[in-house]
Design a protein around this motif. Structure first.
Motif, PDB file in Angstrom:
ATOM      1  N   ASP A 201      73.913  28.377  77.213  1.00 35.00           N
ATOM      2  CA  ASP A 201      74.202  29.784  76.952  1.00 35.00           C
ATOM      3  C   ASP A 201      74.078  30.098  75.459  1.00 35.00           C
ATOM      4  N   ASN A 202      74.554  29.192  74.620  1.00 34.20           N
ATOM      5  CA  ASN A 202      74.446  29.378  73.173  1.00 34.20           C
ATOM      6  C   ASN A 202      72.981  29.405  72.739  1.00 34.20           C
TER       7      ASN A 202
ATOM      8  N   ILE B 272      75.028  22.494  65.338  1.00 37.38           N
ATOM      9  CA  ILE B 272      73.720  22.043  64.842  1.00 37.38           C
ATOM     10  C   ILE B 272      72.664  23.108  65.102  1.00 37.38           C
ATOM     11  N   SER B 273      72.658  23.671  66.298  1.00 42.07           N
ATOM     12  CA  SER B 273      71.620  24.649  66.649  1.00 42.07           C
ATOM     13  C   SER B 273      71.787  25.943  65.860  1.00 42.07           C
ATOM     14  N   ILE B 274      73.010  26.394  65.661  1.00 41.91           N
ATOM     15  CA  ILE B 274      73.224  27.629  64.898  1.00 41.91           C
ATOM     16  C   ILE B 274      72.826  27.420  63.444  1.00 41.91           C
ATOM     17  N   ALA B 275      73.265  26.300  62.862  1.00 40.85           N
ATOM     18  CA  ALA B 275      72.918  26.022  61.468  1.00 40.85           C
ATOM     19  C   ALA B 275      71.410  25.859  61.301  1.00 40.85           C
ATOM     20  N   PHE B 276      70.776  25.193  62.261  1.00 38.61           N
ATOM     21  CA  PHE B 276      69.329  24.991  62.193  1.00 38.61           C
ATOM     22  C   PHE B 276      68.586  26.318  62.329  1.00 38.61           C
ATOM     23  N   ALA B 277      69.040  27.177  63.239  1.00 40.73           N
ATOM     24  CA  ALA B 277      68.400  28.485  63.395  1.00 40.73           C
ATOM     25  C   ALA B 277      68.429  29.256  62.085  1.00 40.73           C
ATOM     26  N   ALA B 278      69.523  29.095  61.327  1.00 37.59           N
ATOM     27  CA  ALA B 278      69.653  29.774  60.040  1.00 37.59           C
ATOM     28  C   ALA B 278      68.831  29.099  58.942  1.00 37.59           C
TER      29      ALA B 278
ATOM     30  N   ALA C 224      77.904  35.976  72.040  1.00 32.20           N
ATOM     31  CA  ALA C 224      77.661  37.134  71.191  1.00 32.20           C
ATOM     32  C   ALA C 224      78.905  37.521  70.412  1.00 32.20           C
ATOM     33  N   LEU C 225      80.073  37.011  70.826  1.00 32.78           N
ATOM     34  CA  LEU C 225      81.329  37.347  70.159  1.00 32.78           C
ATOM     35  C   LEU C 225      81.664  36.305  69.099  1.00 32.78           C
ATOM     36  N   PRO C 226      82.241  36.741  67.979  1.00 30.50           N
ATOM     37  CA  PRO C 226      82.708  35.768  66.981  1.00 30.50           C
ATOM     38  C   PRO C 226      83.927  35.033  67.522  1.00 30.50           C
ATOM     39  N   PHE C 227      84.047  33.758  67.156  1.00 29.22           N
ATOM     40  CA  PHE C 227      85.179  32.953  67.614  1.00 29.22           C
ATOM     41  C   PHE C 227      85.893  32.375  66.400  1.00 29.22           C
TER      42      PHE C 227
END
Length: 656
Positions: free
Chosen positions: A230-231, A286-292, A564-567
């Motif tokens: 989902d992420n 890892i995926s969020i940081a890599f996307a950035a 989509a929501l901040p956590f």
């Protein structure tokens, strides 16, 4: 050269910590080419030597280990004629004088021969007897734990030293340049590959997670696989929009200029992860940081390291070896990693450890994001649907054996509903089953420390007058703790104040909306909460008054499930926000940009200052506070003469 016969490899079913079943299959194919079995000796696959691969793999450099895995993947997939051709190329390495081929030949042959002649199992004994000498790497004694347990137990001794950690971060900083050079669409394509690999290998991942954490298969499927997918899907759909350059409003005084915000990579991100969701807490950051556009150094918990699994999956997805590196070890290794001054630390864990991490980061001026503990409250009003609220309470409290930072740890029920709620909760909780298979509800605890906390909190509650309705057959020692429902609890009990992180559900009545809010806020934590009511206006009114970072209405944990929501949490439950737009941009350097024309105009606020300019600036300042069309006109009447004066004074200054 021995011809590959598929049926010869069916006996190789044991798991490796580092390599997949397919890669072990490839190892057996390579091994039979080098050791086909002659003079009464078994062939490589028949000897079982592949089962000993982890004893060599754990001593390899992570990049070498990953590269060897790619070679094994290729060996598993290639038709026999092509595999034979590849090995002939290896054997002709000296003729070609091509260094990579020589290294491949030496590395492959070295691993195969070391395993074949040093294997300690029955097949290895047959080889040694045939040769007349013992070359065993290590003799396995009867009753020893399985291979993967041996490797995990040895993890502290296999931790990298300070020089190795320095080298890891040096490689990460170099890799960041390559990652940042990729377009966002290219990075997202790699993450899409990652998603496909996870789906394809989900059974293997679930098995590893279940083995190391003790959670049931359904918890692993939902919390470790579905949530990760989902992420990745959220990033695929929304990252381009979230990280796109933004146009920002420009004030009237700067008319003619352009305002922008750019989102650029930070550099190297250090991720220190917990043991309760080891796969999710690795892949998602890892995926969020890599996307950035960042490189990542990931330090998993020593309790659930999933040694080799993350690297294998990332490599198969197309990650270069240094884009996301994994460093194993205890908390001291995490401190050594932080000492390398990463560009940001993302830490998930307890409040106590979070404070230590933050103190070290503060001394180094390393920005931190802390996802810490919780003591989540569930508020159930009398107009709630009884069956749904009870079912939600059980899942919210007992999922992952209560070892979730957003587990329901306190349940407050309005008094008119309290008795019926408690009775149904107790009867339904007694039906839950313990075990790790797909038809069990609740798994086991993961760490001995957490078992001790559950035991201590239960003893404290009972000593202070609490009533235990379920789980009385627990021996106080076993990791298989049945779900425990408590009533007659007070806020003087540890179970209502400290994070239990276990399968507890203490239930307490309240008499008014104001009392429910007060009880829920009586904690140092502020991660999340949930409000249950048939009155939507009341539910939202109560939710706004809860001092937490996340609230679910007529459900629980769904804020965490929506990527989509901040956590993140309030009070001592953390700093910063993860996931969603805020979380993705949190791994960026947010750069403010102003663009002006290459004109000859002199700005009104530049030198030189004169009395006439001061008076004009004063008029413009007063006009800027007048709203509406009249204010715009007065501002223009004050600003135009000021601009003319500034340019006149500027020209005079240039002539002096």
């Amino acid at each position: 050269m021995m011809r590959y016969e598929p049926q010869a490899y069916q006996c190789c079913t044991a798991a490796s910590v580092y390599y997949s079943a397919r890669q072990l299959h490839g190892l057996n194919r390579l091994g039979d080419c080098y050791c086909p079995g002659v003079a009464g000796l078994p062939c490589f696959s028949a000897s079982g030597a592949a089962l000993d691969i982890d004893r060599l793999a754990h001593a390899m450099h992570p990049q070498d280990r990953a590269d060897f895995g790619l070679l094994l993947d290729m060996a598993a997939r290639l038709p026999s004629p092509l595999l034979s051709l590849l090995l002939r190329l290896f054997n002709q390495a000296e003729t070609f004088r091509f260094a990579p081929l020589r290294l491949a030949r030496l590395g492959t042959a070295g691993v195969v021969y070391s395993l074949y002649y040093g294997f300690a199992g029955p097949g290895g004994a047959q080889v040694r007897n045939g040769l007349g000498w013992d070359a065993a790497i290590r003799t396995v004694l009867p009753g020893e734990p399985p291979m993967n347990q041996l490797v995990r137990d040895a993890a502290p001794n296999l931790a990298p030293d300070a020089d190795e950690v320095v080298a890891v971060f040096k490689r990460a900083r170099n890799a960041h340049l390559d990652i940042a050079a990729l377009s966002l669409k290219q990075r997202l394509a790699v993450l899409d590959n990652l998603c496909q690999v996870i789906v394809r290998r989900r059974a293997e991942i679930i098995a590893r997670v279940t083995e190391e954490t003790g959670k049931c298969a359904s918890d692993a499927l939902l919390g470790e696989i579905f949530a990760v997918i989902d992420n990745l899907e959220y990033l695929r759909r929304h990252a381009c929009k979230v990280l796109a350059d933004r146009k920002m409003p420009t004030p009237l005084a700067m008319l003619g200029k352009q305002s922008r915000v750019w989102y650029e990579p930070l550099g190297t991100i250090l991720v220190i992860a917990p043991w309760n969701y080891p796969f999710y807490q690795a892949i998602v950051p890892i995926s969020i940081a890599f996307a950035a556009g960042n490189a990542v150094v990931h330090k998993p918990s020593e309790f659930t390291p999933l040694r080799g699994l993350i690297e294998s999956i990332l490599a198969e997805a197309g990650f270069a070896p240094d884009w996301a590196q994994v460093v194993y070890g205890t908390g001291s290794v995490g401190a050594t990693c932080l000492a390398q001054r990463p560009d940001k630390l993302f830490f998930t864990g307890s409040v106590a450890t979070g404070k230590k991490v933050m103190a070290q980061a503060a001394d180094l001026l390393v920005p931190v994001e802390l996802e810490l503990g919780g003591k989540d409250a569930m508020l159930v009003f009398a107009d709630s649907n009884l069956e749904r609220s009870v079912a939600g309470a059980m899942w919210g409290a007992f999922t992952n054996t209560g070892q979730s930072c957003t587990s329901i740890e306190r349940c407050y029920v309005e008094r008119p509903l309290y008795d019926r709620f408690l009775a149904l909760l107790v009867s339904q909780t007694r039906k839950l089953t313990l075990g790790t298979s797909s038809d069990h509800d609740i798994g086991t605890m993961t760490t001995p420390t957490q078992i001790e906390i559950v035991r201590a909190h239960l003893a404290d509650a009972l000593a202070k007058g609490a009533t235990q309705h379920t789980g009385q057959d627990w021996d106080g020692q076993s990791a298989a703790i049945p779900p425990i429902v408590l009533s007659n609890v007070t806020h003087e009990m540890c179970v209502m104040q400290e994070e239990s992180f276990g399968p507890f559900l203490p239930v307490m009545p309240f008499d008014s909306e104001a009392e429910a809010i007060t009880l829920a806020n009586q904690t140092i934590y502020g991660l999340s909460a949930c409000v249950w009511s048939g009155d939507k206006a009341r539910a939202e009114r109560v939710a706004r008054q809860l001092k937490v970072g996340n609230v679910s209405i007529n459900n629980h944990m769904i804020t965490e499930g929506n990527h989509a929501l901040p956590f993140g949490g309030a009070k001592q439950s953390g700093i910063g926000r993860f996931k969603g737009e805020e979380g993705l941009r949190g791994f960026c350097n947010v750069k403010a940009v102003m663009v002006d024309g290459n004109s000859a105009k002199i700005e009104a606020n530049w030198y030189p200052f004169t009395t006439a300019k001061y008076e004009a600036l004063d008029k413009m300042t007063v006009a800027s506070r007048i709203r509406g069309l009249g204010g715009i006109i007065r501002f223009a009447l004050a600003g135009l003469p000021l601009e003319q004066l500034a340019n006149k004074l500027g020209k005079q200054g240039r002539q002096r």
